[in-house]
Design an enzyme around this catalytic site. Structure first.
Site, PDB file in Angstrom:
ATOM      1  N   CYS A 106      -9.777 -31.586  -7.606  1.00  0.00           N
ATOM      2  CA  CYS A 106      -8.643 -32.503  -7.720  1.00  0.00           C
ATOM      3  C   CYS A 106      -7.734 -32.352  -6.507  1.00  0.00           C
ATOM      4  CB  CYS A 106      -7.845 -32.248  -8.992  1.00  0.00           C
ATOM      5  SG  CYS A 106      -6.427 -33.364  -9.081  1.00  0.00           S
ATOM      6  N   GLY A 129      -2.026 -36.351 -10.666  1.00  0.00           N
ATOM      7  CA  GLY A 129      -1.609 -34.946 -10.855  1.00  0.00           C
ATOM      8  C   GLY A 129      -2.072 -34.370 -12.180  1.00  0.00           C
ATOM      9  N   LEU A 130      -3.242 -34.843 -12.622  1.00  0.00           N
ATOM     10  CA  LEU A 130      -3.861 -34.320 -13.853  1.00  0.00           C
ATOM     11  C   LEU A 130      -2.954 -34.376 -15.078  1.00  0.00           C
ATOM     12  CD1 LEU A 130      -6.044 -31.265 -12.744  1.00  0.00           C
ATOM     13  CD2 LEU A 130      -6.664 -33.667 -12.936  1.00  0.00           C
ATOM     14  N   GLY A 171     -15.770 -45.895 -11.253  1.00  0.00           N
ATOM     15  CA  GLY A 171     -14.348 -45.587 -11.437  1.00  0.00           C
ATOM     16  C   GLY A 171     -13.480 -46.765 -11.062  1.00  0.00           C
ATOM     17  N   THR A 172     -12.956 -46.741  -9.832  1.00  0.00           N
ATOM     18  CA  THR A 172     -12.003 -47.749  -9.359  1.00  0.00           C
ATOM     19  C   THR A 172     -12.491 -49.181  -9.590  1.00  0.00           C
ATOM     20  OG1 THR A 172     -11.321 -46.151  -7.685  1.00  0.00           O
ATOM     21  CG2 THR A 172     -10.663 -48.432  -7.321  1.00  0.00           C
ATOM     22  N   GLY A 176     -18.290 -43.124  -5.913  1.00  0.00           N
ATOM     23  CA  GLY A 176     -17.414 -43.346  -4.770  1.00  0.00           C
ATOM     24  C   GLY A 176     -17.586 -44.779  -4.306  1.00  0.00           C
ATOM     25  N   GLY A 177     -16.722 -45.641  -4.806  1.00  0.00           N
ATOM     26  CA  GLY A 177     -16.715 -47.024  -4.340  1.00  0.00           C
ATOM     27  C   GLY A 177     -17.833 -47.899  -4.847  1.00  0.00           C
TER      28      GLY A 177
HETATM   29  C1  LIG Z   1      -6.646 -43.188 -11.103  1.00  0.00           C
HETATM   30  C2  LIG Z   1      -7.720 -42.160 -10.910  1.00  0.00           C
HETATM   31  C3  LIG Z   1      -7.688 -40.973 -11.657  1.00  0.00           C
HETATM   32  C4  LIG Z   1      -8.679 -40.011 -11.473  1.00  0.00           C
HETATM   33  N1  LIG Z   1      -8.648 -38.877 -12.217  1.00  0.00           N
HETATM   34  C5  LIG Z   1      -9.657 -37.968 -12.099  1.00  0.00           C
HETATM   35  C6  LIG Z   1      -9.689 -36.830 -12.943  1.00  0.00           C
HETATM   36  O1  LIG Z   1      -8.854 -36.629 -13.825  1.00  0.00           O
HETATM   37  N2  LIG Z   1     -10.703 -35.949 -12.766  1.00  0.00           N
HETATM   38  C7  LIG Z   1     -11.699 -36.140 -11.826  1.00  0.00           C
HETATM   39  O2  LIG Z   1     -12.610 -35.303 -11.718  1.00  0.00           O
HETATM   40  N3  LIG Z   1     -11.695 -37.233 -11.019  1.00  0.00           N
HETATM   41  C8  LIG Z   1     -10.705 -38.133 -11.143  1.00  0.00           C
HETATM   42  N4  LIG Z   1     -10.711 -39.248 -10.358  1.00  0.00           N
HETATM   43  C9  LIG Z   1     -11.788 -39.425  -9.361  1.00  0.00           C
HETATM   44  C10 LIG Z   1     -12.916 -40.316  -9.894  1.00  0.00           C
HETATM   45  O3  LIG Z   1     -13.521 -39.750 -11.037  1.00  0.00           O
HETATM   46  C11 LIG Z   1     -13.998 -40.541  -8.818  1.00  0.00           C
HETATM   47  O4  LIG Z   1     -14.570 -39.313  -8.450  1.00  0.00           O
HETATM   48  C12 LIG Z   1     -13.437 -41.200  -7.560  1.00  0.00           C
HETATM   49  O5  LIG Z   1     -12.415 -42.102  -7.860  1.00  0.00           O
HETATM   50  C13 LIG Z   1     -14.522 -41.925  -6.752  1.00  0.00           C
HETATM   51  O6  LIG Z   1     -15.118 -42.957  -7.505  1.00  0.00           O
HETATM   52  P1  LIG Z   1     -14.589 -44.507  -7.447  1.00  0.00           P
HETATM   53  O7  LIG Z   1     -14.447 -44.866  -6.001  1.00  0.00           O
HETATM   54  O8  LIG Z   1     -15.649 -45.299  -8.166  1.00  0.00           O
HETATM   55  O9  LIG Z   1     -13.296 -44.547  -8.169  1.00  0.00           O
HETATM   56  C14 LIG Z   1      -9.722 -40.228 -10.511  1.00  0.00           C
HETATM   57  C15 LIG Z   1      -9.750 -41.425  -9.780  1.00  0.00           C
HETATM   58  C16 LIG Z   1      -8.766 -42.389  -9.970  1.00  0.00           C
HETATM   59  C17 LIG Z   1      -8.853 -43.665  -9.180  1.00  0.00           C
END
Ligand SMILES: Cc1cc2nc3c(=O)[nH]c(=O)nc-3n(C[C@H](O)[C@H](O)[C@H](O)COP(=O)(O)O)c2cc1C
Length: 312
Positions: free
Chosen positions: A138, A80-81, A272-273, A250-251
């Protein structure tokens, strides 16, 4: 004696708008915060660039707990930012981020195009900031209004931010749409320098014993390996429709995943994850891309980006 020429390490550098990066691997917004603990875990200086957690004009407390929940091959989040707001970010975070000496990209979000504009205006004056990523996507805001679900709203926000700054503008899009290329084209027409693909997918999980949602916010955004094939397809789709660079995410869980995104059309990738499981993942990906370029006699990232061959 024949003089041996040293084999030059193939060029890893990439250009995203005005931002020159030493390598194509970035941190995905919201998945890394530079602090005393993380600086021991991840050598962030080795990344091509850092994207901050999304900030808003005023501080936000975020959503009720629990905010994360693991799923098969993925992670649901509904943060939730939560953030300390623009002023505290400028005073407390920028000075330490600056010391990293890698490009700082600040992710911003607002409830209105005007809020995006005001944030961009404040960041435009800061020489430490290399670029601005517009989080138009978001999934966890209470009003559930995603600018990037609408081509006109995307156009409006990017245009208003463009008026305020010459810095590199990256539009981060949501995958929760029917035609992502249409939204990407709209961002490009409005003056975005690059597109980030993708943010998380709307999702939910239920505790069947209690018959209640596992997330405090009921729904959240799905990330991690579960979304990779869909994110990859979106990067490929969009790459055929826009000329500006794409940052794919993404993943991504390995060098091979990252290389797939690049072959599909991404100029850079974000992790990210995956780094929650392996904090060293980004560094390993940088090493693996370097090895891949060298092994396949590829001189630079440009040659690899969008090099998907037709099936023989
Ligand atoms: C815990 C968490 C917090 C995130 N917060 C933000 C954020 O503040 N702003 C944003 O643009 N993306 C946010 N994301 C999205 C990631 O930047 C990314 O676009 C998304 O998770 C896909 O990549 P991943 O699968 O490698 O995590 C968040 C993702 C996760 C898991």
């Amino acid at each position: 004696m024949v003089k041996k020429h040293k084999r030059r390490s193939p060029g890893m550098s990439v250009q995203i708008g005005k931002i020159g990066m030493e390598n194509p691997v970035m941190v995905a917004s919201g998945t890394y915060e530079y602090n005393e603990v993380t600086k021991e875990l991840i050598d962030i200086k080795q990344f091509g660039a850092i994207v901050t957690k999304t900030i808003t004009l005023r501080p936000r407390e975020g959503n009720p707990l629990p905010r994360t929940c693991e799923t098969y091959a993925g992670l649901l989040n509904a943060i939730g930012l939560q953030n300390k707001g623009l002023n505290a970010f400028l005073i407390e975070s920028i000075p330490s981020l600056k010391k990293l000496r890698i490009p700082i990209i600040v992710s911003i979000s607002g409830d209105t195009a005007g809020e995006f504009k005001e944030l961009a205006g404040n960041l435009a004056e800061r020489e430490e900031v290399a670029g601005i990523e517009l989080n138009l996507s978001c999934p966890n805001l209470t009003n559930k209004r995603l600018f990037a679900q609408n081509a006109d709203a995307t156009y409006d926000v990017v245009c208003q931010v463009r008026e305020m700054t010459d810095k590199t503008i990256i539009a981060k899009l949501t995958p929760n749409v029917t035609n992502i290329s249409e939204i990407a084209r709209s961002a490009e027409r409005a003056g975005a320098d690059a597109i980030s693909l993708v943010n998380t997918f709307f999702g939910m999980a239920i505790d069947i014993k209690k018959r209640e949602p596992k997330l405090g916010n009921v729904t959240g955004g799905l990330s991690g390996p579960a979304i990779k094939p869909i994110a990859l397809r979106m990067v490929w789709d969009v790459s055929k429709k826009v000329k500006i660079p794409i940052i794919g995410m993404g993943g991504i869980m390995s060098g091979e995943d990252a290389i797939e995104f690049i072959i599909a059309g991404a100029s850079a990738v974000a992790v990210g994850t995956g780094s929650f499981i392996n904090p060293n993942l980004g560094i390993e990906i940088i090493r693996d891309i370097k090895k891949y370029l060298s092994k396949n006699n590829i001189n630079g990232m440009k040659q690899l980006t969008g090099s998907l061959a037709e099936r023989s």
